[in-house]
Scaffold this active site. Structure first.
Site, mmCIF file in Angstrom:
data_model
loop_
_atom_site.group_PDB
_atom_site.id
_atom_site.type_symbol
_atom_site.label_atom_id
_atom_site.label_comp_id
_atom_site.label_asym_id
_atom_site.label_seq_id
_atom_site.Cartn_x
_atom_site.Cartn_y
_atom_site.Cartn_z
ATOM 1 N N GLY A 16 36.968 38.291 36.299
ATOM 2 C CA GLY A 16 35.732 37.513 36.437
ATOM 3 C C GLY A 16 34.571 38.264 35.808
ATOM 4 O O GLY A 16 34.442 39.463 36.000
ATOM 5 N N ARG A 110 41.617 36.290 31.985
ATOM 6 C CA ARG A 110 42.738 36.686 32.831
ATOM 7 C C ARG A 110 43.983 36.613 31.952
ATOM 8 O O ARG A 110 44.051 35.795 31.036
ATOM 9 C CB ARG A 110 42.834 35.758 34.037
ATOM 10 C CG ARG A 110 41.569 35.860 34.902
ATOM 11 C CD ARG A 110 41.765 35.468 36.329
ATOM 12 N NE ARG A 110 40.816 36.147 37.200
ATOM 13 C CZ ARG A 110 39.586 35.713 37.498
ATOM 14 N NH1 ARG A 110 39.149 34.578 37.001
ATOM 15 N NH2 ARG A 110 38.802 36.414 38.302
ATOM 16 N N ASP A 141 38.999 44.206 41.048
ATOM 17 C CA ASP A 141 40.178 44.795 41.666
ATOM 18 C C ASP A 141 41.439 44.639 40.801
ATOM 19 O O ASP A 141 42.155 45.612 40.542
ATOM 20 C CB ASP A 141 40.372 44.095 43.022
ATOM 21 C CG ASP A 141 41.263 44.884 43.931
ATOM 22 O OD1 ASP A 141 41.395 46.093 43.708
ATOM 23 O OD2 ASP A 141 41.844 44.276 44.853
ATOM 24 N N THR A 164 32.118 43.654 39.455
ATOM 25 C CA THR A 164 32.457 42.438 40.191
ATOM 26 C C THR A 164 31.349 42.121 41.183
ATOM 27 O O THR A 164 30.901 43.031 41.891
ATOM 28 C CB THR A 164 33.786 42.573 40.969
ATOM 29 O OG1 THR A 164 33.859 41.517 41.936
ATOM 30 C CG2 THR A 164 33.937 43.897 41.707
ATOM 31 N N ASP A 166 31.679 40.623 43.802
ATOM 32 C CA ASP A 166 32.230 40.550 45.169
ATOM 33 C C ASP A 166 31.931 41.807 45.999
ATOM 34 O O ASP A 166 31.974 41.759 47.222
ATOM 35 C CB ASP A 166 33.756 40.354 45.110
ATOM 36 C CG ASP A 166 34.132 39.084 44.378
ATOM 37 O OD1 ASP A 166 33.286 38.173 44.327
ATOM 38 O OD2 ASP A 166 35.263 38.999 43.852
ATOM 39 N N ASP A 168 33.831 44.140 46.561
ATOM 40 C CA ASP A 168 35.001 44.319 47.438
ATOM 41 C C ASP A 168 35.774 45.604 47.128
ATOM 42 O O ASP A 168 36.842 45.827 47.682
ATOM 43 C CB ASP A 168 35.934 43.100 47.350
ATOM 44 C CG ASP A 168 36.380 42.810 45.920
ATOM 45 O OD1 ASP A 168 35.823 43.391 44.977
ATOM 46 O OD2 ASP A 168 37.286 41.975 45.747
ATOM 47 N N ARG A 210 35.126 36.693 47.568
ATOM 48 C CA ARG A 210 36.549 36.773 47.952
ATOM 49 C C ARG A 210 36.664 37.197 49.427
ATOM 50 O O ARG A 210 36.029 36.617 50.271
ATOM 51 C CB ARG A 210 37.306 37.744 47.042
ATOM 52 C CG ARG A 210 37.367 37.234 45.599
ATOM 53 C CD ARG A 210 38.633 37.681 44.945
ATOM 54 N NE ARG A 210 38.398 38.000 43.545
ATOM 55 C CZ ARG A 210 39.340 38.367 42.706
ATOM 56 N NH1 ARG A 210 40.572 38.477 43.082
ATOM 57 N NH2 ARG A 210 39.061 38.618 41.452
HETATM 58 P P1 ADP Z 1 39.379 40.803 38.698
HETATM 59 O O1 ADP Z 1 39.593 41.971 37.801
HETATM 60 O O2 ADP Z 1 38.027 40.201 38.555
HETATM 61 O O3 ADP Z 1 39.772 41.134 40.127
HETATM 62 P P2 ADP Z 1 41.906 39.373 38.368
HETATM 63 O O4 ADP Z 1 42.422 39.765 39.713
HETATM 64 O O5 ADP Z 1 42.137 37.976 37.936
HETATM 65 O O6 ADP Z 1 40.348 39.621 38.219
HETATM 66 O O7 ADP Z 1 42.567 40.365 37.313
HETATM 67 C C1 ADP Z 1 42.209 40.306 35.957
HETATM 68 C C2 ADP Z 1 43.384 40.640 35.093
HETATM 69 O O8 ADP Z 1 43.836 41.971 35.379
HETATM 70 C C3 ADP Z 1 44.624 39.782 35.303
HETATM 71 O O9 ADP Z 1 44.560 38.549 34.628
HETATM 72 C C4 ADP Z 1 45.692 40.671 34.710
HETATM 73 O O10 ADP Z 1 45.657 40.641 33.304
HETATM 74 C C5 ADP Z 1 45.238 42.051 35.179
HETATM 75 N N1 ADP Z 1 45.910 42.375 36.440
HETATM 76 C C6 ADP Z 1 45.559 42.003 37.684
HETATM 77 N N2 ADP Z 1 46.445 42.438 38.609
HETATM 78 C C7 ADP Z 1 47.399 43.100 37.909
HETATM 79 C C8 ADP Z 1 48.620 43.769 38.282
HETATM 80 N N3 ADP Z 1 49.017 43.869 39.538
HETATM 81 N N4 ADP Z 1 49.358 44.303 37.285
HETATM 82 C C9 ADP Z 1 48.964 44.236 35.997
HETATM 83 N N5 ADP Z 1 47.842 43.613 35.598
HETATM 84 C C10 ADP Z 1 47.063 43.049 36.517
#
Ligand code: ADP
Length: 381
Positions: A16, A110, A141, A164, A166, A168, A210
């Site tokens: 995000g 993402r 995260d 972020t 959030d 969080d 979140r």
């Molecule tokens: P944010 O970083 O804002 O929390 P997301 O949780 O959607 O957003 O994560 C963003 C991107 O980070 C995902 O689309 C993916 O490419 C990568 N990512 C998230 N979790 C994992 C994971 N467990 N293993 C590998 N890549 C991850």
């Protein structure tokens, strides 16, 4: 891998978007060019851009040569204009005038494929072939989990930067974007108050965050919203919602004319609800205010889900300053031969790099409780 003075550092924004990402990119590029004389590659669309470039390179024998040519030819804004170019060598002009702008000039995305180890391996191979000395990932995260995996699976220097709204990420006091999002929420509350006051209404506003209630509680404290409901307070049962409605009605009896209620998106209900919390709370409040013999049967409750409004907008000076401090610390870690892979964090008002998987700051939870108490005492009628 042998590094030369020209070995670039790559930077991307993932997940995000958050206000402050552009200020961070500007700081990374400017420090690279002005202080360290090291080129910076901007990766478009987060991990998705890296995966796209890795597949491009794998397509035929000359593809790596063509990618390198493209990077060298289309520097800065020339590369940014071409939406197909996944890796751009950044120059001064490409980060000029972007400091306070919301979003990110590199784009964020993402990328589900990045969860697959074999895809991450392709990305590591690409970065090695390009001679990249380090990768800096700004995001939330999930993005930082992806960065941790890259660090575990390669010899590359990987630095994460919390970005972020959030808030969080519990190992840092603040993430990039939070200060701006709080500012935006205060602005939004100010607008809703006008209608609430004019029509003697209760406004229920749902905030992002979140599983964390930090954004809502900070916004409540800064805006003077009468009530804030966060996930940390536990699930909302029918009885709890009735108690909250009683509190508002009590304040109305003592002369209060309106109320602003902030509810964080992560708040759970008992029994579980599929709808947004703002609507569930509206229905509960409304039916309480309209019960038989109620003192204010005409009291209206209006819900609003504030949504992505909270992620956009001009970033505050606070976020721009934090972005510069995070960028400086990221560079220090990249250039320190004994430096660790990890994440920039604000702890006790000092910026440092903590290892991936660093435990939560115990003060964060204590601070949240103290903020809730303070808000309660400030808004009690
Ligand atoms: P944010 O970083 O804002 O929390 P997301 O949780 O959607 O957003 O994560 C963003 C991107 O980070 C995902 O689309 C993916 O490419 C990568 N990512 C998230 N979790 C994992 C994971 N467990 N293993 C590998 N890549 C991850």
């Amino acid at each position: 891998m042998s590094l030369s003075p020209e070995s670039p550092v790559a930077v991307l924004c993932s997940g995000g978007d958050a206000p402050g990402m552009n200020a961070f990119l500007r700081a990374i590029v400017r420090l690279g060019l002005n202080r360290h004389q090291i080129p910076v590659y901007g990766i478009r669309d987060g991990y998705r851009g890296l995966v796209r470039a890795a597949r491009q390179v794998n397509s035929d024998a000359d593809a790596l040569y063509r990618l390198k040519q493209e990077i060298e030819r289309n520097i800065g804004n020339r590369g940014l204009i071409d939406a197909q170019q996944s890796i751009i060598q950044m120059d001064h002009a490409s980060v000029s005038g972007i400091m306070g702008k919301g979003g990110t000039i590199l784009g964020s995305a993402r990328c589900l494929d990045f969860h697959k180890p074999e895809v991450r391996r392709e990305v590591i191979t690409l970065l090695e072939k390009l001679g990249v000395r380090a990768l800096i990932v700004s995001g939330g995260d999930g993005s930082l989990t992806g960065a941790r995996l890259l660090a575990e699976e390669s010899d590359l220097r990987i630095i994460g930067v919390p970005a972020t709204i959030d808030n969080d990420l519990q190992f840092t006091e603040m993430s990039l974007g939070v200060d701006t999002a709080v500012h935006t929420l205060v602005w939004a509350v100010d607008h809703f108050i006008d209608t609430a006051r004019s029509h003697r209404r209760v406004m229920v506003l749902e905030t992002m965050g979140r599983e964390s209630g930090d954004l809502a509680r900070m916004a409540a404290l800064a805006s003077g919203a009468e009530m804030v409901i966060t996930p940390e307070g536990g699930a909302l049962s029918e009885a709890k919602m009735r108690g909250l409605a009683e509190q508002i009605e009590g304040a109305m009896t003592r002369g209060r004319g309106h109320a602003i209620v902030l509810i964080a998106e992560g708040v759970k209900f008992e029994p579980e609800q599929k709808r947004n919390g703002a609507y569930v709370l509206r229905d509960a409040f409304q039916s309480y205010f309209q019960r038989e013999g109620a003192p204010f049967p005409d009291l209206e409750v209006r819900p609003s889900v504030l949504g992505h409004l909270q992620r956009g907008g001009h970033s505050t000076p606070g976020d721009c300053i934090l972005a510069a401090r995070f960028a400086e610390e990221a560079w220090k870690s990249v250039l320190n031969p004994n430096g660790i892979n990890g994440i920039t964090a604000l702890r006790y008002n000092k910026v440092e790099v903590v290892p991936f998987g660093c435990p939560d700051l115990p003060e964060r939870a204590i601070h949240s409780c103290a903020m809730d108490l303070l808000h309660n005492d400030l808004s009690n009628w």
